[in-house]
Write a protein that holds these residues in place. Structure first.
Motif, PDB file in Angstrom:
ATOM      1  N   GLU A 108     132.550  -7.638 152.945  1.00  0.00           N
ATOM      2  CA  GLU A 108     131.810  -8.314 151.863  1.00  0.00           C
ATOM      3  C   GLU A 108     130.383  -7.756 151.759  1.00  0.00           C
ATOM      4  O   GLU A 108     129.876  -7.509 150.665  1.00  0.00           O
ATOM      5  CB  GLU A 108     131.760  -9.818 152.120  1.00  0.00           C
ATOM      6  CG  GLU A 108     133.060 -10.513 151.721  1.00  0.00           C
ATOM      7  CD  GLU A 108     133.142 -11.952 152.234  1.00  0.00           C
ATOM      8  OE1 GLU A 108     134.235 -12.514 152.139  1.00  0.00           O
ATOM      9  OE2 GLU A 108     132.126 -12.477 152.735  1.00  0.00           O
ATOM     10  N   THR A 111     130.595  -4.294 150.104  1.00  0.00           N
ATOM     11  CA  THR A 111     130.848  -4.307 148.653  1.00  0.00           C
ATOM     12  C   THR A 111     129.558  -4.687 147.921  1.00  0.00           C
ATOM     13  O   THR A 111     129.247  -4.148 146.864  1.00  0.00           O
ATOM     14  CB  THR A 111     131.986  -5.276 148.266  1.00  0.00           C
ATOM     15  OG1 THR A 111     131.695  -6.557 148.783  1.00  0.00           O
ATOM     16  CG2 THR A 111     133.318  -4.826 148.788  1.00  0.00           C
ATOM     17  N   LYS A 112     128.818  -5.596 148.523  1.00  0.00           N
ATOM     18  CA  LYS A 112     127.549  -6.025 147.912  1.00  0.00           C
ATOM     19  C   LYS A 112     126.520  -4.884 147.964  1.00  0.00           C
ATOM     20  O   LYS A 112     125.863  -4.581 146.967  1.00  0.00           O
ATOM     21  CB  LYS A 112     127.026  -7.242 148.684  1.00  0.00           C
ATOM     22  CG  LYS A 112     126.164  -8.160 147.877  1.00  0.00           C
ATOM     23  CD  LYS A 112     125.977  -9.454 148.612  1.00  0.00           C
ATOM     24  CE  LYS A 112     124.630 -10.034 148.249  1.00  0.00           C
ATOM     25  NZ  LYS A 112     124.215 -11.100 149.142  1.00  0.00           N
ATOM     26  N   ARG A 117     133.980  -2.045 144.665  1.00  0.00           N
ATOM     27  CA  ARG A 117     135.059  -2.732 145.360  1.00  0.00           C
ATOM     28  C   ARG A 117     135.901  -1.709 146.123  1.00  0.00           C
ATOM     29  O   ARG A 117     135.720  -0.499 145.949  1.00  0.00           O
ATOM     30  CB  ARG A 117     135.927  -3.482 144.351  1.00  0.00           C
ATOM     31  CG  ARG A 117     135.208  -4.682 143.748  1.00  0.00           C
ATOM     32  CD  ARG A 117     136.016  -5.294 142.652  1.00  0.00           C
ATOM     33  NE  ARG A 117     136.200  -4.325 141.557  1.00  0.00           N
ATOM     34  CZ  ARG A 117     136.763  -4.592 140.399  1.00  0.00           C
ATOM     35  NH1 ARG A 117     137.216  -5.785 140.157  1.00  0.00           N
ATOM     36  NH2 ARG A 117     136.893  -3.673 139.473  1.00  0.00           N
ATOM     37  N   VAL A 118     136.819  -2.227 146.920  1.00  0.00           N
ATOM     38  CA  VAL A 118     137.705  -1.341 147.688  1.00  0.00           C
ATOM     39  C   VAL A 118     138.467  -0.433 146.727  1.00  0.00           C
ATOM     40  O   VAL A 118     138.999  -0.888 145.716  1.00  0.00           O
ATOM     41  CB  VAL A 118     138.694  -2.184 148.540  1.00  0.00           C
ATOM     42  CG1 VAL A 118     139.747  -1.291 149.192  1.00  0.00           C
ATOM     43  CG2 VAL A 118     137.934  -2.971 149.593  1.00  0.00           C
ATOM     44  N   SER A 122     131.042   4.950 144.203  1.00  0.00           N
ATOM     45  CA  SER A 122     129.779   4.583 143.558  1.00  0.00           C
ATOM     46  C   SER A 122     129.446   5.578 142.451  1.00  0.00           C
ATOM     47  O   SER A 122     129.887   6.733 142.476  1.00  0.00           O
ATOM     48  CB  SER A 122     128.645   4.540 144.597  1.00  0.00           C
ATOM     49  OG  SER A 122     128.515   5.801 145.215  1.00  0.00           O
ATOM     50  N   LEU A 129     134.689   3.363 149.036  1.00  0.00           N
ATOM     51  CA  LEU A 129     134.962   2.267 149.971  1.00  0.00           C
ATOM     52  C   LEU A 129     136.465   2.050 150.088  1.00  0.00           C
ATOM     53  O   LEU A 129     137.164   1.905 149.078  1.00  0.00           O
ATOM     54  CB  LEU A 129     134.276   0.986 149.469  1.00  0.00           C
ATOM     55  CG  LEU A 129     134.419  -0.248 150.341  1.00  0.00           C
ATOM     56  CD1 LEU A 129     133.807  -0.032 151.728  1.00  0.00           C
ATOM     57  CD2 LEU A 129     133.754  -1.460 149.667  1.00  0.00           C
TER      58      LEU A 129
END
Ligand code: FES
Length: 177
Positions: A108, A111-112, A117-118, A122, A129
């Motif tokens: 978490e 992701t932040k 998200r998985v 980016s 990720l």
């Protein structure tokens, strides 16, 4: 922090005229080798950073292996990717030991911090990720791998610091390219 050699952030040349000689060279180097498919795919991915569909089709044709089989192998092994990955592949272990020791909270926080998200990369193409299922370091849980570097007993509160180090390393690498 340990450092790893970032892969180039530059887009590989995926035009057919550039791709075919490179693929031929890789395929030729495994000529006559049984079970050549996986090492060929690994070499292609090492070179291009991912496995684009035209490359998979060419490998299928040249190795005389049905495309469905090639695609099946790529899907089965999580280290293969058909989409471009970032310079740093961040993998959070969600195996049992890591999960019970806070792996989900680490995910978490990541992701932040990364804003993705998985399965995503980016926008600056620095980070991708993904999650993993045990990296064989359960005694050091929770574990995060960044490229080939294992980070042990990772705390959500330390994620910003960890990512910032890679971010600045990645940006410096780009500046010298
Ligand atoms: S469960 Fe995470 S390293 Fe084994």
């Amino acid at each position: 922090m340990c450092t790893t050699q970032p892969v180039s952030a530059r887009q590989p040349d995926l035009s057919e005229s550039s791709l075919i000689p490179v693929l031929d060279e890789i395929i030729d180097s495994y000529c006559g080798t049984r079970g050549a498919l996986i090492p060929v795919l690994q070499s292609v991915q090492n070179l291009l950073g991912f496995l684009p569909a035209p490359a998979l089709q060419y490998v299928s044709r040249e190795l005389n292996i049905p495309y469905s089989e090639v695609a099946g192998v790529v899907t089965f092994y999580s280290f293969f990717s058909t989409v471009p990955r970032g310079t740093y592949l961040v993998r959070v272990c969600l195996g049992t030991a890591c999960y019970v020791r806070g792996g989900k909270e680490v995910l978490e926080a990541l992701t932040k911090e990364l804003g993705i998200r998985v399965g995503e990369t980016s926008e600056d193409r620095l980070f991708s990720l993904e999650i993993g299922r045990c990296f064989g370091a359960c005694g050091l849980a929770p574990v995060v791998m960044v490229n080939n570097t294992v980070h042990q007993r990772v705390k959500p509160a330390k994620i910003h610091e960890l990512i910032e180090q890679y971010r600045s390393e990645g940006m410096q690498e780009r500046e010298v390219q």
